[in-house]
Write an enzyme that holds these catalytic residues in place. Structure first.
Site, PDB file in Angstrom:
ATOM      1  N   CYS A 296     -25.025   2.907  -0.268  1.00 34.61           N
ATOM      2  CA  CYS A 296     -23.850   2.076   0.046  1.00 34.61           C
ATOM      3  C   CYS A 296     -22.856   1.939  -1.118  1.00 34.61           C
ATOM      4  O   CYS A 296     -22.472   0.830  -1.498  1.00 34.61           O
ATOM      5  CB  CYS A 296     -24.272   0.700   0.551  1.00 34.61           C
ATOM      6  SG  CYS A 296     -25.434   0.797   1.914  1.00 34.61           S
ATOM      7  N   TYR A 338     -20.372  -1.334  -1.022  1.00 37.37           N
ATOM      8  CA  TYR A 338     -19.459  -1.222   0.128  1.00 37.37           C
ATOM      9  C   TYR A 338     -18.006  -1.388  -0.284  1.00 37.37           C
ATOM     10  O   TYR A 338     -17.158  -1.716   0.544  1.00 37.37           O
ATOM     11  CB  TYR A 338     -19.781  -2.259   1.217  1.00 37.37           C
ATOM     12  CG  TYR A 338     -21.032  -1.992   2.004  1.00 37.37           C
ATOM     13  CD1 TYR A 338     -21.596  -0.739   2.037  1.00 37.37           C
ATOM     14  CD2 TYR A 338     -21.635  -2.999   2.754  1.00 37.37           C
ATOM     15  CE1 TYR A 338     -22.733  -0.501   2.772  1.00 37.37           C
ATOM     16  CE2 TYR A 338     -22.772  -2.766   3.494  1.00 37.37           C
ATOM     17  CZ  TYR A 338     -23.317  -1.518   3.499  1.00 37.37           C
ATOM     18  OH  TYR A 338     -24.430  -1.286   4.242  1.00 37.37           O
ATOM     19  N   TYR A 591     -23.964   4.166  12.841  1.00 36.49           N
ATOM     20  CA  TYR A 591     -23.868   3.584  11.506  1.00 36.49           C
ATOM     21  C   TYR A 591     -24.515   4.496  10.472  1.00 36.49           C
ATOM     22  O   TYR A 591     -25.586   5.042  10.712  1.00 36.49           O
ATOM     23  CB  TYR A 591     -24.562   2.220  11.506  1.00 36.49           C
ATOM     24  CG  TYR A 591     -24.348   1.440  10.231  1.00 36.49           C
ATOM     25  CD1 TYR A 591     -23.067   1.189   9.759  1.00 36.49           C
ATOM     26  CD2 TYR A 591     -25.423   0.949   9.507  1.00 36.49           C
ATOM     27  CE1 TYR A 591     -22.873   0.465   8.593  1.00 36.49           C
ATOM     28  CE2 TYR A 591     -25.233   0.215   8.338  1.00 36.49           C
ATOM     29  CZ  TYR A 591     -23.949  -0.015   7.889  1.00 36.49           C
ATOM     30  OH  TYR A 591     -23.762  -0.731   6.742  1.00 36.49           O
ATOM     31  N   HIS A 676     -20.087   5.748   5.031  1.00 37.24           N
ATOM     32  CA  HIS A 676     -19.699   4.499   5.705  1.00 37.24           C
ATOM     33  C   HIS A 676     -18.287   4.563   6.275  1.00 37.24           C
ATOM     34  O   HIS A 676     -17.484   3.654   6.074  1.00 37.24           O
ATOM     35  CB  HIS A 676     -19.820   3.323   4.739  1.00 37.24           C
ATOM     36  CG  HIS A 676     -21.236   3.011   4.360  1.00 37.24           C
ATOM     37  ND1 HIS A 676     -21.898   3.716   3.391  1.00 37.24           N
ATOM     38  CD2 HIS A 676     -22.101   2.079   4.809  1.00 37.24           C
ATOM     39  CE1 HIS A 676     -23.120   3.230   3.262  1.00 37.24           C
ATOM     40  NE2 HIS A 676     -23.274   2.246   4.126  1.00 37.24           N
TER      41      HIS A 676
HETATM   42 CU   LIG Z   1     -24.886   1.030   4.091  1.00 35.24          CU
END
Ligand SMILES: [Cu+2]
Ligand SMILES: *[C@@H]1O[C@H](CO)[C@@H](O)[C@H](O)[C@H]1NC(C)=O
Length: 745
Positions: A296, A338, A591, A676
């Site tokens: 991430c 993120y 996802y 992502h």
């Molecule tokens: Cu993630």
């Protein structure tokens, strides 16, 4: 760790009606964008989708893919028609298909590949092969790692392209090769490498999955085509290309297919896997030297082609990848995961948002922005910039989700344009402490985990598509900190109770954002036709002809689930400004899925999952999508004799090259990294090829690289040329240099 593939197999026949609107299309056709833009879908398109199609089989812990073909006994029994095995009966090939856990196939120890061909007795629409490793895989070694799967209707005819290949992870879980459905009676597996370097392979059992029917595609390739599947030993959650060598690097987390350990926040490590398209192989590398759990993160390429990976699980860390070497760089000033990340016009790496703090359970909202200078290996906080202004306002986890996966565009005068997912857009001035000013308004909030891609950098045009009002459709758990509680928490009525605060479906809204001539002015926003299929967690890829391919995602954004997977990709035309549905893919990409343009002008679409949630939906594979422009049957143009010395070209300079025929278009597409739903470095610069005078008999062309570093962000780009029918060449990689840019010395 058990792995469960809970995938639907759609059994819908797709009815497609096309018209070829040649007359009017010819009038407005952009020569750079090729002929195939002339196809317009006008009829009803019934498309397979998990959302509106049949409900996929989901049987708790039992992996399902289409239907498992049972093994008949007696005269109709499957047969091994060809195989290499030891001479003793105990290890005979027949044990690979006998449904008996006490026996197994062990190959001989002669040269690889070892192989087995199974005769299913009659033709089926084959969708997947499963290999069970021996239960003592750890002590015996010899599990199948490298492999290739082929299908045939004839016993000894192996002329059809391989349907799946790659490398399976060395553990005891079931191994899958899931591919586009094809009719076949014979299935052949070649084992190219064995685990622990053994000279033989061992397989406990093979099973085959089949479909009842398939999506019928028009034979002309106008919807593109899927295949082959590339099997990775990890869930490829982050992907990027090595711009020097052309192979694709992917990474998961500190595990192959699940969450990292609890104490890995600053001393982390990452599993990576590299795909070499030329040799059709995938290798694994465990990267621990940078102490960076890269789950991430933010990703951006610097000027010298180093991929700079920031934060994520090890939230302070910075790692570079350069020609196969992973190096630890200076830590960021603030921890994040993120975050948005992008390269600025002067070569620095900018990050904003990602306020999950030291780990996902901490909240550090509105952290100042940070910028990395590759020439000094230093981060500098930009204190006039933080994520408070760029947060989306509709999410139920405001301090966790609102500033995630930010769409950023490096632009002129070292500015960064913030294009979303919040509706209010901004300018960020990286030379003035990161001062933020309004950049315009794009619809209303509700595009979290949607995509934005600059398909025409000279025109300053960005296409934004999809997303949702919230990151997650369901509220999972009672409080903001209880993130990883199953949706079943919403019981007794999961839908209703959770919908009070959550339950916002994905949007199909799409916009063209046009950046103004002057930095700091408001961008112009024009709605373009909605996606036919609303989605979130999808990916968007700009193609050499300027079309944007949107793929995967789901209609109700729910991490680590595949139930509402959207299996129909769509192509957006920059000329007609419409979306048209393309060939559906068989593997859900929701996802943690990724998509990336490859140098051969195909698109890699892979990943999805990576969780310890039960049941997990982990996709340790990717598939290649071949766009229609490569299915015309025409020979591709070839670039040769490029003027750039060592493939380097200065901003504003001319680049000349020879093509083996006439071309009408050219473009540069910057290398980018995808994770992502975000690939902020990706952009296309449309070039105008000019035929050199006095080159009769030779097709010699020249293109001008833009002078403006905010348009042609310095670094590595793929140069494509397109012929009169829109058929692109394979990319020629060039490095766009800029005097005075910040780069590693
Ligand atoms: Cu993630
Ligand atoms: C974030 O930026 C805004 C606007 O510039 C400012 O008012 C606010 O104080 C900043 N917040 C933090 C935590 O620095």
């Amino acid at each position: 760790m058990s792995r469960k593939f809970l995938n639907m197999f759609s059994l819908v026949i797709c009815a497609l009606f096309f018209v070829y609107d040649v007359g009017s299309a010819a009038l407005i056709r952009d020569r750079n964008d090729g002929h195939h833009d002339e196809q317009v879908v006008v009829g009803p398109v019934a498309s397979p989708s998990a959302a509106d199609g049949p409900v996929r089989a989901m049987e708790g812990a039992t992996p399902t893919w289409g239907t498992q073909l049972s093994k008949p006994t007696g005269a109709k029994a499957w047969k091994v028609v060809e195989c290499d095995s030891r001479k003793d009966d105990a290890h005979d090939c027949k044990h690979a298909i006998n449904d008996d856990d006490k026996t197994w196939w062990q190959s001989n120890e002669k040269k690889s590949p070892h192989y087995i061909t199974i005769d299913l007795g009659e033709e089926y629409i084959v969708t997947a092969l499963r290999m069970k490793p021996h239960k003592d895989w750890d002590s015996l070694g010899g599990s199948i790692a490298g492999h290739r799967v082929s299908l045939s209707n004839k016993e000894k005819d192996w002329t059809r392209p391989v349907v799946a290949y790659g490398t399976w992870v060395d553990d005891g879980s079931d191994k899958w090769a899931i591919f586009e459905p094809e009719t076949a009676r014979y299935v052949r597996l070649e084992a190219t490498t064995a685990t622990r370097g053994k000279p033989f392979v061992i397989a406990q059992e093979f099973d085959i999955w089949v479909a009842q029917s398939v999506t019928v595609l028009p034979p002309d390739g106008s919807l593109g085509r899927w295949g082959p599947t590339i099997d990775f030993p990890i869930v490829p959650v982050g992907v990027f290309l090595d711009p020097h060598q052309g192979h694709l690097v992917s990474f998961s987390s500190e595990t192959h297919d699940g969450f990292p350990g609890k104490n890995s926040m600053s001393g982390g490590s990452t599993f990576t896997a590299t795909w070499f398209p030329a040799s059709q192989t995938v290798t694994e590398l465990y990267v621990a030297n940078t102490k960076h759990g890269m789950f991430c993160p933010g990703m951006a390429y610097d000027v010298t082609g180093r991929m700079i990976i920031t934060g994520g699980q090890s939230s302070f860390m910075t790692t570079s990848y350069d020609k196969g070497t992973w190096t630890r760089l200076k830590q960021m000033t603030y921890p994040r995961g993120y975050q948005g990340s992008v390269t600025s016009a002067d070569g620095r790496i900018f990050v904003v948002g990602g306020s999950w703090g030291v780990d996902q359970h901490q909240r550090l909202p509105n952290l100042p922005c940070d910028i990395y200078d590759p020439s000094t290996d230093k981060w500098e906080p930009l204190l006039d910039c933080n994520s408070s202004a760029i947060r989306t306002k509709t999410d139920g986890y405001p301090d966790y989700r609102a500033d995630n996966h930010v769409w950023l565009v490096g632009w002129k005068q070292n500015s960064i344009f913030h294009a979303g997912p919040a509706a209010e857009m901004h300018w960020i001035d990286t030379s003035k402490g990161g001062a933020m000013t309004p950049g315009g308004q794009r619809g209303k909030d509700g595009a979290m985990c949607g995509t934005a891609v600059m398909y025409d950098a000279e025109a300053g045009e960005i296409l934004a598509a999809g997303g949702a009002a919230q990151y997650e459709y369901y509220k999972r758990g009672g409080t903001d900190t209880e993130l990883f509680v199953a949706p079943e928490q919403c019981l007794p009525d999961p839908e209703k109770k959770c919908k009070a605060a959550y339950g916002k479906d994905a949007t199909g809204e799409a916009f063209i954002i046009k950046l103004p001539n002057d930095v700091g002015q408001l961008a112009t926003v024009t709605p373009t036709g909605n996606l036919n299929h609303p989605r979130t967690f999808h990916n968007a890829v700009v193609l050499p002809n300027g079309e944007v391919f949107v793929v995967g995602g789901m209609t109700k954004g729910e991490p680590f689930k595949d139930e509402t997977a959207q299996l129909v990709p769509e192509m957006w035309s920059p000329i007609r400004k419409v979306w048209r549905p393309m060939a559906p893919n068989s593997i859900p990409r929701t996802y943690h899925s990724v998509a990336l343009l490859l140098p051969d002008a195909t698109v890699l679409v892979g990943g999805g999952g990576l969780s310890d949630h039960k049941p997990a939906v982990n996709h340790l594979d990717a598939q290649i999508y071949t766009p229609p422009y490569l299915l015309t049957g025409r020979k591709r143009p070839t670039i040769s004799k490029v003027s750039a010395s060592e493939s380097k070209v200065m901003l504003g300079a001319d680049l000349s090259f020879t093509v083996d025929g006439e071309i009408v278009g050219a473009s540069l597409i910057r290398y980018g990294g995808a994770t992502h739903t975000v690939n902020n470095d990706q952009r296309r610069v449309k070039l105008v090829p000019i035929r050199e005078v006095g080159t009769a008999g030779e097709f010699r062309y020249r293109v001008a690289i833009p002078k403006e570093p905010g348009v042609a962000i310095p670094g590595f780009w793929m140069l494509f040329v397109l012929d009169n029918f829109g058929v692109p060449s394979v990319a020629y990689t060039v490095q766009v240099l800029c005097p005075g840019c910040k780069q590693k010395g």
